[in-house]
Design a protein around this motif. Structure first.
Motif, PDB file in Angstrom:
ATOM      1  N   GLY A   1       0.837  -1.056   0.296  1.00 39.67           N
ATOM      2  CA  GLY A   1       0.012  -0.117  -0.065  1.00 39.67           C
ATOM      3  C   GLY A   1       0.915   1.097   0.047  1.00 39.67           C
ATOM      4  O   GLY A   1       0.392   2.006  -0.640  1.00 39.67           O
ATOM      5  N   LYS A   2       1.857   1.273   0.791  1.00 43.55           N
ATOM      6  CA  LYS A   2       2.848   2.379   0.761  1.00 43.55           C
ATOM      7  C   LYS A   2       3.618   2.674  -0.580  1.00 43.55           C
ATOM      8  O   LYS A   2       3.634   3.692  -0.964  1.00 43.55           O
ATOM      9  N   LEU A   3       3.749   1.520  -1.174  1.00 44.39           N
ATOM     10  CA  LEU A   3       4.729   1.648  -2.349  1.00 44.39           C
ATOM     11  C   LEU A   3       3.635   2.266  -3.506  1.00 44.39           C
ATOM     12  O   LEU A   3       4.229   3.162  -4.108  1.00 44.39           O
ATOM     13  N   ILE A   4       2.540   1.896  -3.530  1.00 47.50           N
ATOM     14  CA  ILE A   4       1.461   2.397  -4.521  1.00 47.50           C
ATOM     15  C   ILE A   4       1.120   3.731  -4.440  1.00 47.50           C
ATOM     16  O   ILE A   4       1.039   4.571  -5.230  1.00 47.50           O
ATOM     17  N   ALA A   5       1.149   4.145  -3.001  1.00 47.63           N
ATOM     18  CA  ALA A   5       0.739   5.562  -2.640  1.00 47.63           C
ATOM     19  C   ALA A   5       1.582   6.505  -2.909  1.00 47.63           C
ATOM     20  O   ALA A   5       1.579   7.754  -3.217  1.00 47.63           O
ATOM     21  N   ARG A   6       3.008   5.985  -3.106  1.00 42.07           N
ATOM     22  CA  ARG A   6       4.102   6.979  -3.233  1.00 42.07           C
ATOM     23  C   ARG A   6       4.477   6.713  -4.739  1.00 42.07           C
ATOM     24  O   ARG A   6       5.840   7.337  -5.005  1.00 42.07           O
TER      25      ARG A   6
ATOM     26  N   PRO B   1       5.242   6.649 -11.267  1.00 35.50           N
ATOM     27  CA  PRO B   1       4.636   6.168 -12.547  1.00 35.50           C
ATOM     28  C   PRO B   1       3.151   5.725 -12.461  1.00 35.50           C
ATOM     29  O   PRO B   1       2.309   6.024 -13.394  1.00 35.50           O
ATOM     30  N   LEU B   2       2.854   5.147 -11.325  1.00 36.95           N
ATOM     31  CA  LEU B   2       1.228   4.754 -11.066  1.00 36.95           C
ATOM     32  C   LEU B   2       0.478   5.945 -10.980  1.00 36.95           C
ATOM     33  O   LEU B   2      -0.635   6.012 -11.461  1.00 36.95           O
ATOM     34  N   MET B   3       1.172   7.192 -10.303  1.00 36.28           N
ATOM     35  CA  MET B   3       0.112   8.412 -10.379  1.00 36.28           C
ATOM     36  C   MET B   3       0.221   9.111 -11.426  1.00 36.28           C
ATOM     37  O   MET B   3      -0.914   9.653 -11.821  1.00 36.28           O
ATOM     38  N   ALA B   4       1.120   8.752 -12.385  1.00 37.44           N
ATOM     39  CA  ALA B   4       1.006   9.270 -13.840  1.00 37.44           C
ATOM     40  C   ALA B   4      -0.174   8.410 -14.589  1.00 37.44           C
ATOM     41  O   ALA B   4      -1.091   9.173 -15.204  1.00 37.44           O
ATOM     42  N   ILE B   5      -0.307   7.401 -14.124  1.00 32.79           N
ATOM     43  CA  ILE B   5      -1.294   6.552 -15.014  1.00 32.79           C
ATOM     44  C   ILE B   5      -2.602   6.854 -14.459  1.00 32.79           C
ATOM     45  O   ILE B   5      -3.536   7.116 -14.965  1.00 32.79           O
ATOM     46  N   VAL B   6      -2.809   7.307 -13.223  1.00 38.01           N
ATOM     47  CA  VAL B   6      -4.010   7.761 -12.581  1.00 38.01           C
ATOM     48  C   VAL B   6      -4.310   8.883 -13.251  1.00 38.01           C
ATOM     49  O   VAL B   6      -5.444   9.102 -13.458  1.00 38.01           O
ATOM     50  N   LEU B   7      -3.404   9.732 -13.209  1.00 40.27           N
ATOM     51  CA  LEU B   7      -3.793  11.188 -13.769  1.00 40.27           C
ATOM     52  C   LEU B   7      -4.298  11.016 -15.451  1.00 40.27           C
ATOM     53  O   LEU B   7      -4.984  11.709 -15.901  1.00 40.27           O
TER      54      LEU B   7
ATOM     55  N   LEU C   1       1.444  -2.531 -11.236  1.00 48.12           N
ATOM     56  CA  LEU C   1       0.978  -3.040  -9.928  1.00 48.12           C
ATOM     57  C   LEU C   1       1.607  -4.526  -9.765  1.00 48.12           C
ATOM     58  O   LEU C   1       2.079  -4.834  -8.767  1.00 48.12           O
ATOM     59  N   ALA C   2       1.778  -5.255 -10.827  1.00 40.37           N
ATOM     60  CA  ALA C   2       2.589  -6.379 -10.668  1.00 40.37           C
ATOM     61  C   ALA C   2       4.038  -6.146 -10.408  1.00 40.37           C
ATOM     62  O   ALA C   2       4.580  -7.049  -9.466  1.00 40.37           O
ATOM     63  N   VAL C   3       4.682  -5.147 -10.855  1.00 38.98           N
ATOM     64  CA  VAL C   3       6.127  -4.967 -10.459  1.00 38.98           C
ATOM     65  C   VAL C   3       6.079  -4.517  -8.914  1.00 38.98           C
ATOM     66  O   VAL C   3       6.829  -5.185  -8.035  1.00 38.98           O
ATOM     67  N   LEU C   4       5.132  -3.689  -8.569  1.00 38.58           N
ATOM     68  CA  LEU C   4       5.308  -3.148  -7.123  1.00 38.58           C
ATOM     69  C   LEU C   4       4.960  -4.535  -6.304  1.00 38.58           C
ATOM     70  O   LEU C   4       5.326  -4.488  -5.166  1.00 38.58           O
ATOM     71  N   ARG C   5       4.026  -5.458  -6.545  1.00 38.09           N
ATOM     72  CA  ARG C   5       3.670  -6.370  -5.762  1.00 38.09           C
ATOM     73  C   ARG C   5       5.182  -7.371  -5.482  1.00 38.09           C
ATOM     74  O   ARG C   5       5.225  -7.833  -4.373  1.00 38.09           O
ATOM     75  N   ARG C   6       5.744  -7.549  -6.682  1.00 37.14           N
ATOM     76  CA  ARG C   6       6.865  -8.329  -6.383  1.00 37.14           C
ATOM     77  C   ARG C   6       7.820  -7.549  -5.656  1.00 37.14           C
ATOM     78  O   ARG C   6       8.535  -8.253  -4.777  1.00 37.14           O
ATOM     79  N   LEU C   7       8.099  -6.287  -5.714  1.00 37.91           N
ATOM     80  CA  LEU C   7       9.013  -5.686  -4.857  1.00 37.91           C
ATOM     81  C   LEU C   7       8.702  -5.641  -3.426  1.00 37.91           C
ATOM     82  O   LEU C   7       9.120  -5.766  -2.535  1.00 37.91           O
ATOM     83  N   ALA C   8       7.102  -5.519  -3.114  1.00 37.91           N
ATOM     84  CA  ALA C   8       6.888  -5.559  -1.834  1.00 37.91           C
ATOM     85  C   ALA C   8       7.040  -7.037  -1.023  1.00 37.91           C
ATOM     86  O   ALA C   8       6.975  -6.912   0.170  1.00 37.91           O
ATOM     87  N   HIS C   9       6.701  -8.048  -2.019  1.00 38.79           N
ATOM     88  CA  HIS C   9       7.000  -9.403  -1.293  1.00 38.79           C
ATOM     89  C   HIS C   9       8.422  -9.842  -1.257  1.00 38.79           C
ATOM     90  O   HIS C   9       8.837 -10.332  -0.083  1.00 38.79           O
ATOM     91  N   HIS C  10       9.222  -9.206  -2.033  1.00 38.39           N
ATOM     92  CA  HIS C  10      10.606 -10.124  -1.729  1.00 38.39           C
ATOM     93  C   HIS C  10      11.808  -9.122  -2.571  1.00 38.39           C
ATOM     94  O   HIS C  10      12.656  -9.613  -2.876  1.00 38.39           O
TER      95      HIS C  10
ATOM     96  N   ALA D   1      13.428  -1.082 -10.376  1.00 38.40           N
ATOM     97  CA  ALA D   1      13.745  -0.498  -9.175  1.00 38.40           C
ATOM     98  C   ALA D   1      12.726   0.747  -8.893  1.00 38.40           C
ATOM     99  O   ALA D   1      12.077   1.256  -9.710  1.00 38.40           O
ATOM    100  N   TYR D   2      12.599   0.683  -7.535  1.00 37.68           N
ATOM    101  CA  TYR D   2      11.846   1.809  -6.936  1.00 37.68           C
ATOM    102  C   TYR D   2      12.633   2.498  -6.010  1.00 37.68           C
ATOM    103  O   TYR D   2      13.234   2.148  -5.251  1.00 37.68           O
ATOM    104  N   ILE D   3      12.421   4.045  -6.280  1.00 31.90           N
ATOM    105  CA  ILE D   3      13.383   4.943  -5.516  1.00 31.90           C
ATOM    106  C   ILE D   3      12.620   5.234  -4.252  1.00 31.90           C
ATOM    107  O   ILE D   3      11.350   5.814  -4.062  1.00 31.90           O
ATOM    108  N   LEU D   4      13.219   4.871  -3.080  1.00 33.42           N
ATOM    109  CA  LEU D   4      12.875   5.075  -1.705  1.00 33.42           C
ATOM    110  C   LEU D   4      13.111   6.387  -1.186  1.00 33.42           C
ATOM    111  O   LEU D   4      12.361   6.773  -0.340  1.00 33.42           O
TER     112      LEU D   4
END
Length: 232
Positions: free
Chosen positions: A9-14, A17-23, A81-90, A157-160
């Motif tokens: 959830g935190k990855l999705i909120a921040r 690229p996902l926010m650009a899609i929502v826009l 979302l598939a990329v973020l799900r993999r990142l959140a899991h491992h 990669a996801y920028i933290l």
């Protein structure tokens, strides 16, 4: 002890690229609502040719274009979302140092000041890039990035976070403000188009903000960003 990845959830909120899609979804919704409002107004017209010729054209052609972009946005959202799900899991957290900065061009020929950050995981090298929001401005970039990567696909990669000079942090903040102002300005015009102003007492104020206030605020952020880069 290895740092654990943030929850999904935190990855999705921040996620930028996902926010650009929502826009993109929001813009399609605004365009679709504008077309629907136009069709409703035309249907009450007395001219039969308007109802039988013009209305179908307005509905069909823009509808096909909206459907095309909607399909692409849905596909892009599913992949992200598939990329973020993999990142959140491992996912694995590591640091990437800035390797170089250079000008890059987009498909329209506009130049953007871009930084490349190199990293590797288990011998697999990868690079993540970070470009300025505005063309032809050398926006300061951080010296290093805190990344969350997929061990099976290190290029995902996801920028933290980032580590940089105060000038780089200010530049990043001004970029975000500029993008927010433009989005708010477009939302304001959509508000006006759909008859959002019902009260004459504050209606002129809203129009003044759209015509003068927000453009001046964007120009101010652009000037400050430009002056910031002159001190490099």
């Amino acid at each position: 002890m290895p740092e654990s990845p943030p929850p999904l959830g935190k990855l999705i909120a921040r996620d930028g690229p996902l926010m650009a899609i929502v826009l993109g979804f929001a813009l399609l919704a605004i365009v679709g609502a504008a077309i629907l409002a136009t069709v409703i107004r035309l249907l009450v017209a007395d001219d039969i040719w308007v109802k039988t010729v013009l209305v179908p054209v307005i509905v069909v052609i823009p509808g096909l274009v909206i459907g095309f972009f909607l399909q692409r946005l849905i596909g892009s959202m599913g992949k992200r979302l598939a990329v973020l799900r993999r990142l959140a899991h491992h996912g694995v957290v590591l640091d990437a140092q800035r390797e170089r900065e250079e000008w890059t061009e987009d498909s329209e020929g506009s130049r953007f000041w871009t930084a490349s950050y190199a990293y590797s995981y288990l011998g697999t090298p990868a690079v993540v890039t970070r470009s300025a929001s505005w063309s032809a401005i050398k926006t300061p970039h951080p010296e290093s990035l805190r990344l969350l990567i997929d061990p099976e696909r290190p290029a995902d990669a996801y920028i933290l976070g980032s580590v940089g000079s105060p000038r780089a942090r200010i530049g990043s903040f001004l970029n975000s403000i500029g993008v927010f102002v433009i989005g708010l300005w477009l939302a304001g015009w959509a508000f006006l188009f759909f008859g959002g102003i019902k009260n004459d007492t504050w209606g002129p104020t809203v129009i003044l903000i759209l015509f003068l206030g927000m453009p001046l605020l964007w120009v101010f952020t652009w000037i400050v960003t430009h002056l910031l880069t002159r001190t490099r």
